[in-house]
Design a protein around this motif. Structure first.
Motif, PDB file in Angstrom:
ATOM      1  N   HIS A  22       0.845  -1.191  -0.113  1.00 24.25           N
ATOM      2  CA  HIS A  22       0.037   0.031  -0.039  1.00 24.25           C
ATOM      3  C   HIS A  22       0.929   1.316   0.054  1.00 24.25           C
ATOM      4  N   SER A  23       1.908   1.118   0.555  1.00 24.50           N
ATOM      5  CA  SER A  23       2.643   2.445   0.654  1.00 24.50           C
ATOM      6  C   SER A  23       3.337   2.754  -1.058  1.00 24.50           C
ATOM      7  N   SER A  24       3.759   1.899  -1.601  1.00 21.63           N
ATOM      8  CA  SER A  24       3.858   2.170  -2.926  1.00 21.63           C
ATOM      9  C   SER A  24       2.977   2.770  -3.986  1.00 21.63           C
ATOM     10  N   VAL A  25       1.634   2.146  -3.640  1.00 21.53           N
ATOM     11  CA  VAL A  25       0.359   2.730  -4.279  1.00 21.53           C
ATOM     12  C   VAL A  25       0.231   4.015  -4.051  1.00 21.53           C
ATOM     13  N   GLU A  26       0.371   4.511  -2.622  1.00 27.60           N
ATOM     14  CA  GLU A  26       0.280   5.880  -2.326  1.00 27.60           C
ATOM     15  C   GLU A  26       1.434   6.729  -3.054  1.00 27.60           C
ATOM     16  N   GLU A  27       2.382   6.302  -3.206  1.00 29.10           N
ATOM     17  CA  GLU A  27       3.710   7.065  -3.776  1.00 29.10           C
ATOM     18  C   GLU A  27       3.435   7.290  -5.176  1.00 29.10           C
ATOM     19  N   GLN A  28       2.538   6.603  -5.831  1.00 29.37           N
ATOM     20  CA  GLN A  28       2.307   6.869  -7.406  1.00 29.37           C
ATOM     21  C   GLN A  28       1.327   8.102  -7.425  1.00 29.37           C
ATOM     22  N   GLU A  29       1.703   8.809  -8.594  1.00 30.28           N
ATOM     23  CA  GLU A  29       1.043   9.752  -8.938  1.00 30.28           C
ATOM     24  C   GLU A  29      -0.438   9.706  -9.263  1.00 30.28           C
ATOM     25  N   THR A  30      -1.371  10.549  -9.210  1.00 31.93           N
ATOM     26  CA  THR A  30      -2.801  10.282  -9.425  1.00 31.93           C
ATOM     27  C   THR A  30      -3.297  10.419 -10.904  1.00 31.93           C
ATOM     28  N   LEU A  31      -3.812   9.671 -11.708  1.00 40.66           N
ATOM     29  CA  LEU A  31      -4.154  10.168 -12.937  1.00 40.66           C
ATOM     30  C   LEU A  31      -5.160  11.176 -13.025  1.00 40.66           C
ATOM     31  N   PRO A  32      -5.009  11.870 -14.335  1.00 41.29           N
ATOM     32  CA  PRO A  32      -6.107  12.993 -14.406  1.00 41.29           C
ATOM     33  C   PRO A  32      -7.344  12.249 -14.609  1.00 41.29           C
ATOM     34  N   PRO A  33      -8.602  12.660 -14.615  1.00 43.50           N
ATOM     35  CA  PRO A  33      -9.876  12.271 -14.990  1.00 43.50           C
ATOM     36  C   PRO A  33      -9.997  12.062 -16.450  1.00 43.50           C
ATOM     37  N   LEU A  34     -10.799  10.880 -16.878  1.00 41.92           N
ATOM     38  CA  LEU A  34     -11.074  10.822 -18.054  1.00 41.92           C
ATOM     39  C   LEU A  34     -12.227  11.667 -18.406  1.00 41.92           C
ATOM     40  N   ARG A  35     -12.271  12.429 -19.461  1.00 42.16           N
ATOM     41  CA  ARG A  35     -13.234  13.370 -19.752  1.00 42.16           C
ATOM     42  C   ARG A  35     -13.590  13.450 -21.197  1.00 42.16           C
ATOM     43  N   SER A  36     -14.211  12.280 -21.768  1.00 45.43           N
ATOM     44  CA  SER A  36     -14.462  12.314 -23.345  1.00 45.43           C
ATOM     45  C   SER A  36     -15.742  12.538 -23.523  1.00 45.43           C
ATOM     46  N   TYR A  37     -16.808  12.677 -22.619  1.00 45.87           N
ATOM     47  CA  TYR A  37     -18.051  13.226 -22.857  1.00 45.87           C
ATOM     48  C   TYR A  37     -18.781  11.949 -23.743  1.00 45.87           C
ATOM     49  N   ILE A  61     -14.391   9.106 -29.027  1.00 44.36           N
ATOM     50  CA  ILE A  61     -13.765   7.719 -28.918  1.00 44.36           C
ATOM     51  C   ILE A  61     -12.384   7.672 -28.865  1.00 44.36           C
ATOM     52  N   MET A  62     -11.820   8.828 -29.803  1.00 43.05           N
ATOM     53  CA  MET A  62     -10.505   8.902 -29.859  1.00 43.05           C
ATOM     54  C   MET A  62      -9.755   9.514 -28.602  1.00 43.05           C
ATOM     55  N   SER A  63     -10.623  10.451 -27.909  1.00 45.99           N
ATOM     56  CA  SER A  63     -10.302  10.866 -26.667  1.00 45.99           C
ATOM     57  C   SER A  63     -10.050   9.624 -25.616  1.00 45.99           C
ATOM     58  N   ARG A  64     -10.956   8.706 -25.595  1.00 41.95           N
ATOM     59  CA  ARG A  64     -10.654   7.507 -24.903  1.00 41.95           C
ATOM     60  C   ARG A  64      -9.561   6.613 -25.224  1.00 41.95           C
ATOM     61  N   ILE A  65      -9.233   6.347 -26.444  1.00 39.18           N
ATOM     62  CA  ILE A  65      -8.061   5.590 -26.967  1.00 39.18           C
ATOM     63  C   ILE A  65      -6.878   6.478 -26.179  1.00 39.18           C
ATOM     64  N   SER A  66      -6.801   7.661 -26.532  1.00 44.82           N
ATOM     65  CA  SER A  66      -5.513   8.306 -26.138  1.00 44.82           C
ATOM     66  C   SER A  66      -5.105   8.196 -24.546  1.00 44.82           C
ATOM     67  N   TYR A  67      -6.569   8.279 -23.860  1.00 45.49           N
ATOM     68  CA  TYR A  67      -6.572   8.159 -22.367  1.00 45.49           C
ATOM     69  C   TYR A  67      -5.753   6.989 -22.057  1.00 45.49           C
ATOM     70  N   TYR A  68      -6.427   5.894 -22.392  1.00 50.84           N
ATOM     71  CA  TYR A  68      -5.752   4.394 -22.205  1.00 50.84           C
ATOM     72  C   TYR A  68      -4.525   4.229 -22.729  1.00 50.84           C
ATOM     73  N   ARG A  69      -4.076   4.956 -23.705  1.00 50.07           N
ATOM     74  CA  ARG A  69      -2.546   4.453 -24.118  1.00 50.07           C
ATOM     75  C   ARG A  69      -1.744   5.528 -23.280  1.00 50.07           C
ATOM     76  N   GLY A  70      -2.176   6.406 -22.566  1.00 46.39           N
ATOM     77  CA  GLY A  70      -1.387   7.357 -21.408  1.00 46.39           C
ATOM     78  C   GLY A  70      -1.179   8.673 -21.904  1.00 46.39           C
ATOM     79  N   ASP A  71      -1.330   9.009 -23.152  1.00 51.85           N
ATOM     80  CA  ASP A  71      -1.452  10.515 -23.651  1.00 51.85           C
ATOM     81  C   ASP A  71      -2.472  11.231 -23.172  1.00 51.85           C
ATOM     82  N   TYR A  72      -2.202  11.717 -21.882  1.00 52.78           N
ATOM     83  CA  TYR A  72      -3.224  12.555 -21.121  1.00 52.78           C
ATOM     84  C   TYR A  72      -3.533  14.016 -21.734  1.00 52.78           C
ATOM     85  N   ASP A  73      -2.527  14.652 -22.306  1.00 56.42           N
ATOM     86  CA  ASP A  73      -2.864  16.002 -23.028  1.00 56.42           C
ATOM     87  C   ASP A  73      -3.705  15.980 -24.068  1.00 56.42           C
TER      88      ASP A  73
END
Length: 108
Positions: A22-37, A61-73
């Protein structure tokens, strides 16, 4: 038990599956929320402005695909475009409905 030798942060449960400490999970940075509408763009598919609706759905759909690939911007940019096109689709649909009603009820 080989997992404990390779990575000391991994714990084994009674069933044999591995869980992270659990300590390693807390150290990870949080992911931005998925806003694909996606729900909004599916709702706009019921408006009578069909080519614009499909463009909004594709952006979503392209927004969701980019989010799951890790390209948050890129996901955020495509989600914003999906929102703008969906709102434009709703406005165009309302204009088409209003024009149709006016033409229908004013002609004899």
């Amino acid at each position: 038990m080989a997992l404990e030798v390779l990575n000391p942060q991994v714990k084994s449960s009674l069933s044999g599956s591995a869980f992270l400490n659990h300590s390693s999970v807390e150290e990870q940075e949080t992911l931005p929320p998925l806003r694909s509408y996606l729900c909004l763009t599916i709702f706009t598919c019921f408006c009578p402005a069909h080519p614009v609706n499909i463009v909004a759905l594709v952006f979503s759909i392209m927004s969701r695909i980019s989010y799951y690939r890790g390209d948050y911007d890129d996901s955020r940019r495509l989600g914003r475009n999906a929102l703008y096109v969906a709102v434009a689709s709703i406005i165009i649909g309302l204009v088409i409905i209003a024009t149709t009603c006016i033409v229908h009820f004013t002609t004899f």
